[in-house]
Design a protein around this motif. Structure first.
Motif, mmCIF file in Angstrom:
data_model
loop_
_atom_site.group_PDB
_atom_site.id
_atom_site.type_symbol
_atom_site.label_atom_id
_atom_site.label_comp_id
_atom_site.label_asym_id
_atom_site.label_seq_id
_atom_site.Cartn_x
_atom_site.Cartn_y
_atom_site.Cartn_z
ATOM 1 N N ARG A 83 0.833 -1.205 0.000
ATOM 2 C CA ARG A 83 0.000 0.000 0.000
ATOM 3 C C ARG A 83 0.866 1.253 0.000
ATOM 4 O O ARG A 83 0.604 2.204 -0.745
ATOM 5 C CB ARG A 83 -0.908 0.002 1.229
ATOM 6 N N GLU A 126 -8.119 -6.707 0.841
ATOM 7 C CA GLU A 126 -7.344 -5.751 0.042
ATOM 8 C C GLU A 126 -6.862 -6.363 -1.270
ATOM 9 O O GLU A 126 -6.436 -5.641 -2.181
ATOM 10 C CB GLU A 126 -6.113 -5.263 0.813
ATOM 11 N N LYS A 144 -8.222 -1.756 -4.633
ATOM 12 C CA LYS A 144 -7.612 -2.988 -4.137
ATOM 13 C C LYS A 144 -6.371 -3.336 -4.969
ATOM 14 O O LYS A 144 -6.068 -2.674 -5.959
ATOM 15 C CB LYS A 144 -8.629 -4.133 -4.186
#
Length: 324
Positions: A83, A126, A144
């Motif tokens: 991320r 995710e 995602k």
């Protein structure tokens, strides 16, 4: 094959948090914001991640112990660092050691690796399995990480096109033709050549991958195998984790005559980013033998103690003949 506005990334994602602050200069804030804006529009795709295999090796495949939903210092990546790095798509590797071909267990092992990837996508909201380019774009729009499957090592199909088709049905979207060892149908870069590139069956594998819609991955293979695959393939090929041999003279990297092949421009080279190992063969030494002959040693920079190097050169045991 339609062309998409997809950004392709490094073959190994490295989070800034995994390195000390002094290793990285402060980014230009304007460029950083521009990069973030671009990555909101187009998915950054990492072409090679060995976490599925490492989860077996380190945590015996127990995802309650190897929870990639939190930072895992023992792993090369995890969801928080993906991320942070703005990764939009991740190729997870189904990696089976070349030694498995000796026991005829490669196909069983690769299915376990693919099962691990499916387990990851089911466990973490995710992540979402992506099977097409449209899937990648949709999953990215939804915020995602598009999860794709790559098979590392053609020995995993045990010389069976039926097995190749089965792996495709399980979700594999590329296959590296060899790993470290030469297969029955393709020469590897790090093993003794047996075929001079691809055999007739190896060419059939490439054609079948074209038909199925799987990328032919030429990392790990010999230059002759690269050239044969480029000659046979009617679809773009990839080098999922390689480098340019002219820049770093490692046997696994891609020679200029392959990169500059004017007849085949549809190649994608995804370079590696491995802190501390980017100059794998940094030192070259000559070690005198008693018989008067010299042995050329190629030594990785990161295993050579500077004090030992200095003393060996001073004593005449080693003679540094160059570095690259």
């Amino acid at each position: 094959m339609r062309h998409l506005g997809i950004t392709i990334a490094l073959a190994a994602v490295v989070s800034i948090t995994s390195m000390s602050a002094q290793d990285w200069p402060a980014p230009d804030p304007v460029l950083l914001e521009r990069a973030k804006a671009l990555l909101e529009e187009a998915p950054l795709i990492d072409g090679h991640n060995d976490i599925p295999t490492i989860l077996f090796e380190v945590f015996d495949g127990d995802l309650s112990r190897g929870d990639i939903g939190v930072v895992q210092p023992r792993l090369p990546a995890d969801i928080p660092r993906l991320r942070e790095g703005r990764v939009g798509g991740q190729f997870w590797e189904a990696l089976v050691p070349s030694s498995a071909r000796q026991t005829a267990g490669a196909l069983t092992e690769v299915r376990a690796q693919i099962d691990m990837i499916h387990r990851l996508t089911h466990r973490y909201p995710e992540l979402e399995l992506a099977l097409t380019a449209a899937d990648i774009e949709r999953v990215h729009r939804e915020g995602k990480i598009a999860s794709l499957i790559g098979v590392e090592g053609g020995h995993s199909i045990e010389s069976s096109l039926a097995a190749l088709r089965m792996l495709h049905r399980l979700g594999a979207r590329y296959m590296t033709l060899t790993h470290f060892g030469t297969t029955d149908w393709a020469d590897a870069a790090t093993d003794f050549p047996r075929h001079g590139g691809l055999t007739e069956f190896g060419e059939d594998v490439v054609r079948e991958m074209n038909r199925l819609g799987m990328f032919v991955d030429l990392s790990h293979v010999s230059p002759e195998t690269m050239k044969d695959a480029l000659r046979v393939s009617r679809a773009p090929v990839i080098f999922s984790h390689s480098g340019a041999q002219a820049v770093s003279s490692h046997v696994r990297n891609v020679p200029d005559d392959v990169l500059a092949d004017g007849d085949r421009a549809d190649k994608l080279l995804q370079v590696q980013d491995r802190p501390g190992r980017e100059d794998f063969f940094e030192f070259r030494f000559l070690l005198p033998r008693r018989g008067g002959e010299d042995l050329l040693l190629l030594l990785p920079r990161w295993v050579v103690d500077p004090d030992i190097e200095h003393e060996a050169v001073e004593l005449g045991l080693w003679q540094r003949v160059g570095s690259f």
